[in-house]
Design an enzyme around this catalytic site. Structure first.
Site, mmCIF file in Angstrom:
data_model
loop_
_atom_site.group_PDB
_atom_site.id
_atom_site.type_symbol
_atom_site.label_atom_id
_atom_site.label_comp_id
_atom_site.label_asym_id
_atom_site.label_seq_id
_atom_site.Cartn_x
_atom_site.Cartn_y
_atom_site.Cartn_z
ATOM 1 N N CYS A 167 0.966 -0.865 -0.590
ATOM 2 C CA CYS A 167 -0.143 -0.322 -0.065
ATOM 3 C C CYS A 167 1.185 1.329 0.087
ATOM 4 O O CYS A 167 0.448 2.359 -0.030
ATOM 5 C CB CYS A 167 -0.437 0.075 0.754
ATOM 6 N N HIS A 307 -1.864 8.530 6.321
ATOM 7 C CA HIS A 307 -2.118 6.852 5.594
ATOM 8 C C HIS A 307 -3.760 6.745 5.722
ATOM 9 O O HIS A 307 -5.024 5.902 5.077
ATOM 10 C CB HIS A 307 -0.552 5.635 6.087
ATOM 11 N N GLU A 318 0.105 5.914 13.677
ATOM 12 C CA GLU A 318 0.074 6.805 12.439
ATOM 13 C C GLU A 318 -0.131 7.955 13.605
ATOM 14 O O GLU A 318 0.702 8.958 13.813
ATOM 15 C CB GLU A 318 -0.841 6.872 11.804
ATOM 16 N N LYS A 336 -8.951 8.257 2.828
ATOM 17 C CA LYS A 336 -9.869 7.473 2.771
ATOM 18 C C LYS A 336 -11.208 7.359 3.277
ATOM 19 O O LYS A 336 -11.716 6.418 2.920
ATOM 20 C CB LYS A 336 -8.556 6.513 2.497
ATOM 21 N N HIS A 341 -9.176 2.519 0.275
ATOM 22 C CA HIS A 341 -8.380 2.068 0.300
ATOM 23 C C HIS A 341 -8.210 1.512 -1.014
ATOM 24 O O HIS A 341 -8.516 0.627 -0.664
ATOM 25 C CB HIS A 341 -7.692 1.524 1.842
ATOM 26 N N PHE A 400 1.725 -3.867 2.995
ATOM 27 C CA PHE A 400 1.957 -4.539 3.977
ATOM 28 C C PHE A 400 3.662 -5.229 4.134
ATOM 29 O O PHE A 400 4.616 -4.276 2.531
ATOM 30 C CB PHE A 400 1.637 -5.815 3.532
#
Length: 412
Positions: A167, A307, A318, A336, A341, A400
């Site tokens: 991502c 993010h 975060e 988002k 996402h 990931f």
């Protein structure tokens, strides 16, 4: 060769977008700055799966956008990339039919590539036999082909590749593109990210690991970054492509510059396959590297495009990272909440929106943020867009495998 050390500004002179918020940078910005909730809905391709909602783009007409002859032989991820790149190149004011293509690079991020074509043709193989499988299967599914096809469209004969950092892929692509300019190996880079994998196998995989929102009875409220009631992300498809040039080259030709990419940092958590390091230690390395690269102090950052996935673990990590490194001064948002996402495309979409935020002096709100998680001690913009003169902004991406990538953008 340019000096590869010291500060370096890459000018963003063109933007193109294909998102669930709108096809085109203008429509996408309009929806993101004035959200009515997530652009999520039922996805017909996911009917019968345990997770059937997502931010898909039914309004995207590949035949109209890129031509019927091209569309039939391309995976949807490549279709998005070509459409977004065409808009970005047109927007930047350069003529790809006459430029020196040997000095033009293409770097596109994609986490999964042509998975939709792979899944479809696998069913053809099982149901109809090998002779019915498309001869275009391999170029449809290969992850590098989005960059390859964009290069073919624009006679770009310089370095050409795809970055795959889950991502964080789109952010990694843009940061890498800037390095190509800094090193003097090209003069223009078409860069960004694309993803189109709202398909049963991929989305079921995310569902099985418990990453997706369970709020399926109310799709538009499902993605809610930093909200106390967030419970997972909403998957999406889309693409964003920007055109980068050296700042001095953009100035010399009188180009409109949305913003500069002035810093980039990347790191690894080396912690867990899917969970972020709880305190954000790995992500902090990337953020501090971007600040150092730009030679900008943490307290100079005005805005963070987070993010902000709407998952419990990511948003808490975060928030700790931002508070620890940047304090509570920056106005924080996550797009988002509107566009969901889009995996490998997310960082590119967010970088494009961050550039438009700087250019337009308006910070979009985080959609569906009704009750800020008390553990998140940040100034998160909600409910309405906030007018602001943003001189310095940060765009975070995490993926990931513990992949972290951060861009630092400045006003032109």
């Amino acid at each position: 060769m340019a000096d590869s050390t010291g500060s370096f500004d890459a000018a963003i002179t063109g933007i193109g977008m294909v998102t669930a918020a709108g096809v085109g940078a203008g429509p996408a910005w309009d929806r993101i700055r004035a959200p009515e909730g997530t652009a999520a809905t039922r996805v017909p391709a996911l009917t019968g799966t345990p997770a059937d909602i997502g931010c898909w783009i039914p309004s995207f007409d590949a035949a109209r956008s890129i031509g019927r002859r091209k569309a039939w032989r391309l995976d949807r991820s490549s279709q998005f990339a070509i459409a977004a790149a065409a808009e970005a190149v047109a927007d930047c004011g350069l003529d790809s039919s006459s430029w020196d293509g040997t000095r033009v690079a293409v770097v596109i991020g994609s986490g999964i590539g042509g998975a939709a074509s792979w899944e479809k043709q696998h069913h053809v193989l099982l149901d109809e036999g090998p002779l019915k499988v498309s001869p275009m299967l391999i170029p449809m599914l290969a992850v590098n082909m989005s960059a390859g096809y964009v290069a073919m469209e624009h006679r770009a004969r310089g370095p050409n590749f795809v970055t795959a950092t889950a991502c964080a892929s789109g952010t990694t692509a843009i940061g890498t593109a800037r390095e190509l300019l800094r090193q003097g190996v090209c003069d223009v880079v078409i860069t960004g990210g694309t993803e189109a994998c709202l398909i049963p196998s991929i989305i079921t995989g995310f569902s099985q690991m418990g990453a997706l929102s369970e709020r399926r009875s109310d799709p538009t409220a499902a993605s809610r970054p930093f909200d106390a009631d967030r419970d997972g992300f909403v998957p999406a498809e889309g693409a964003a492509v920007i055109v980068l040039e050296r700042a001095e080259d953009a100035r010399a030709r009188g180009a409109h510059v949305y913003a500069h990419i002035s810093g980039y940092g990347a790191s690894a958590d080396a912690h867990h396959a899917t969970a972020p390091e709880p305190e954000g230690a790995g992500a902090e390395l990337a953020l501090r590297a971007a600040l150092k690269d730009a030679d900008i102090a943490p307290d100079a950052v005005d805005h963070v495009n987070a993010h902000g996935t709407s998952t419990p673990l990511n948003d808490e990590m975060e928030a700790k990272l931002i508070r620890r490194v940047l304090g509570d001064r920056p106005a924080v948002t996550s797009v988002k909440g509107v566009v969901g996402h889009s995996l490998g495309a997310a960082g590119a979409i967010e970088a494009a929106i961050t550039a438009m935020t700087i250019d337009k002096g308006l910070i979009p709100p985080t959609a569906n943020l009704d009750s800020l998680d008390p553990a998140i001690e940040l100034d998160v913009v909600a409910k309405a867009a906030r007018p602001a003169k943003v001189e310095v902004a940060v765009s975070n991406s995490f993926g990931f495998g513990g992949q972290n990538a951060v861009l630092l953008l400045t006003r032109s």
